[in-house]
Design a protein around this motif. Structure first.
Motif, PDB file in Angstrom:
ATOM      1  N   ALA A   1      -4.470   6.734  -1.062  1.00 58.14           N
ATOM      2  CA  ALA A   1      -3.313   7.288  -0.360  1.00 58.14           C
ATOM      3  C   ALA A   1      -3.812   8.143   0.799  1.00 58.14           C
ATOM      4  CB  ALA A   1      -2.474   8.128  -1.312  1.00 58.14           C
ATOM      5  N   GLN A   2      -2.945   8.370   1.772  1.00 56.69           N
ATOM      6  CA  GLN A   2      -3.298   9.183   2.939  1.00 56.69           C
ATOM      7  C   GLN A   2      -2.202  10.214   3.195  1.00 56.69           C
ATOM      8  OE1 GLN A   2      -4.565   7.032   6.491  1.00 56.69           O
ATOM      9  NE2 GLN A   2      -3.484   8.490   7.797  1.00 56.69           N
TER      10      GLN A   2
ATOM     11  N   GLN B   1      -7.068   0.832   2.265  1.00 54.33           N
ATOM     12  CA  GLN B   1      -5.631   1.007   2.492  1.00 54.33           C
ATOM     13  C   GLN B   1      -4.830   0.708   1.232  1.00 54.33           C
ATOM     14  OE1 GLN B   1      -7.500  -1.389   3.470  1.00 54.33           O
ATOM     15  NE2 GLN B   1      -6.450  -3.325   3.695  1.00 54.33           N
TER      16      GLN B   1
ATOM     17  N   ASN C   1       3.338  12.056   3.980  1.00 51.12           N
ATOM     18  CA  ASN C   1       2.721  10.962   3.244  1.00 51.12           C
ATOM     19  C   ASN C   1       2.560   9.792   4.217  1.00 51.12           C
ATOM     20  OD1 ASN C   1       1.964   8.882   1.564  1.00 51.12           O
ATOM     21  ND2 ASN C   1       3.572   9.230   0.041  1.00 51.12           N
TER      22      ASN C   1
ATOM     23  N   LEU D   1      -7.410  11.956   1.823  1.00 54.13           N
ATOM     24  CA  LEU D   1      -7.384  10.609   1.253  1.00 54.13           C
ATOM     25  C   LEU D   1      -7.895  10.679  -0.176  1.00 54.13           C
ATOM     26  CD1 LEU D   1      -8.830  10.151   4.459  1.00 54.13           C
ATOM     27  CD2 LEU D   1      -7.688   8.003   3.896  1.00 54.13           C
TER      28      LEU D   1
ATOM     29  N   SER E   1       2.054   4.561  -1.476  1.00 55.84           N
ATOM     30  CA  SER E   1       1.493   5.380  -2.543  1.00 55.84           C
ATOM     31  C   SER E   1       2.537   5.560  -3.637  1.00 55.84           C
ATOM     32  CB  SER E   1       1.061   6.744  -1.994  1.00 55.84           C
ATOM     33  OG  SER E   1       2.178   7.580  -1.822  1.00 55.84           O
TER      34      SER E   1
ATOM     35  N   SER F   1      -1.754   9.730  -6.547  1.00 56.05           N
ATOM     36  CA  SER F   1      -1.107  10.312  -5.373  1.00 56.05           C
ATOM     37  C   SER F   1       0.122  11.152  -5.717  1.00 56.05           C
ATOM     38  CB  SER F   1      -0.742   9.217  -4.368  1.00 56.05           C
ATOM     39  OG  SER F   1       0.095   8.236  -4.956  1.00 56.05           O
TER      40      SER F   1
ATOM     41  N   SER G   1       0.632   7.087   3.789  1.00 54.00           N
ATOM     42  CA  SER G   1      -0.039   5.981   3.105  1.00 54.00           C
ATOM     43  C   SER G   1       0.348   4.613   3.643  1.00 54.00           C
ATOM     44  CB  SER G   1       0.241   6.048   1.600  1.00 54.00           C
ATOM     45  OG  SER G   1      -0.240   7.266   1.059  1.00 54.00           O
TER      46      SER G   1
ATOM     47  N   ARG H   1       0.787  -1.219   0.000  1.00 51.16           N
ATOM     48  CA  ARG H   1       0.000   0.000   0.000  1.00 51.16           C
ATOM     49  C   ARG H   1       0.828   1.283   0.000  1.00 51.16           C
ATOM     50  NH1 ARG H   1      -1.328  -1.954   5.279  1.00 51.16           N
ATOM     51  NH2 ARG H   1      -0.387  -0.706   6.926  1.00 51.16           N
TER      52      ARG H   1
ATOM     53  N   ILE I   1      -5.095   6.219  -4.917  1.00 49.87           N
ATOM     54  CA  ILE I   1      -3.651   6.018  -4.796  1.00 49.87           C
ATOM     55  C   ILE I   1      -2.939   6.158  -6.141  1.00 49.87           C
ATOM     56  CG2 ILE I   1      -3.558   3.503  -5.135  1.00 49.87           C
ATOM     57  CD1 ILE I   1      -1.756   3.509  -2.536  1.00 49.87           C
TER      58      ILE I   1
END
Length: 217
Positions: A133-134, A129, A37, A197, A19, A203, A39, A17, A200
């Motif tokens: 992306a986070q 997840q 980042n 979010l 990104s 991202s 992610s 996971r 992804i």
């Protein structure tokens, strides 16, 4: 027809996971805004008419209405619709190498929920997840604090997002499902930062767009 049973370990497969964005952090030229980042952190979603009752039975507080979030036990609980809830890990990563999965209380709790959902009626897991992306946005702690901190981040987002994210219309805990730099995204307002979010696959583009927007800060 035989249905494929997905092993719960997929939700904690951190190496799957990362990104596409190559950077893990960014500080704007005037050191006013810090981007992270995140992610690699854990996220998991649940959908279905049984999702809310399932989570509440597991001791998770679910917001009473959509587009609201609550923060507890190192996690954010995001209610995105009447039947969809995501949980994201907010605990600091103790590992300096962001390619390693963080080990946290939230990580363990999500793994337990992931496994428990296998037998829950009308509950379907969403592997956000791996799909999203986070990113996290802070104002530099060496700068202004409190109200000014959130207003600076709202000003940053105003360049790329049509939603007014200032404190009065968008208080802590609010969620906006909107477009950010022309990418579908979820914006969550925490007490000291904004969480973003998004898909992804986009991202790297979104990271560059946000870092470019932060140039004046």
């Amino acid at each position: 027809m035989t249905m494929l049973k997905i092993e719960s370990s997929l939700s904690t497969a951190a190496h799957l996971r990362r990104s596409i964005a190559s950077q893990t952090s960014y500080t704007s030229p005037k050191s006013g805004v810090i981007m992270e980042n995140q992610s690699i952190k854990d996220r998991i979603g649940f959908r279905g008419k049984g999702a809310r009752s399932f989570l509440e039975a597991q001791g998770i507080t679910v917001p009473s209405k959509p587009n609201q979030s609550v923060f507890e036990n190192g996690m954010a609980v995001l209610r995105l619709s009447a039947t969809e809830v995501w949980l994201i890990d907010l605990e600091p990563n103790p590992n300096s190498d962001t390619k390693q999965a963080p080990v946290s209380t939230a990580n363990k709790r999500m793994s337990e929920l992931d496994a428990a959902a296998n037998d829950a009626p009308n509950v379907y897991r969403l592997f956000c997840q791996h799909s999203h992306a986070q990113f996290c946005f802070y104002e530099n702690k060496n700068g202004s604090q409190g109200h000014r901190q959130q207003e600076t981040l709202a000003t940053l987002f105003s360049k790329v997002c049509g939603v007014d994210l200032r404190d009065k219309p968008f208080p802590v805990g609010s969620i906006a499902q909107t477009s950010v730099a022309r990418v579908n995204a979820i914006v969550v307002k925490g007490s000291e930062c904004f969480y973003l979010l998004s898909d992804i696959a986009s991202s790297d583009y979104l990271w560059n767009a946000m870092s470019d927007s932060a140039q004046e800060f």
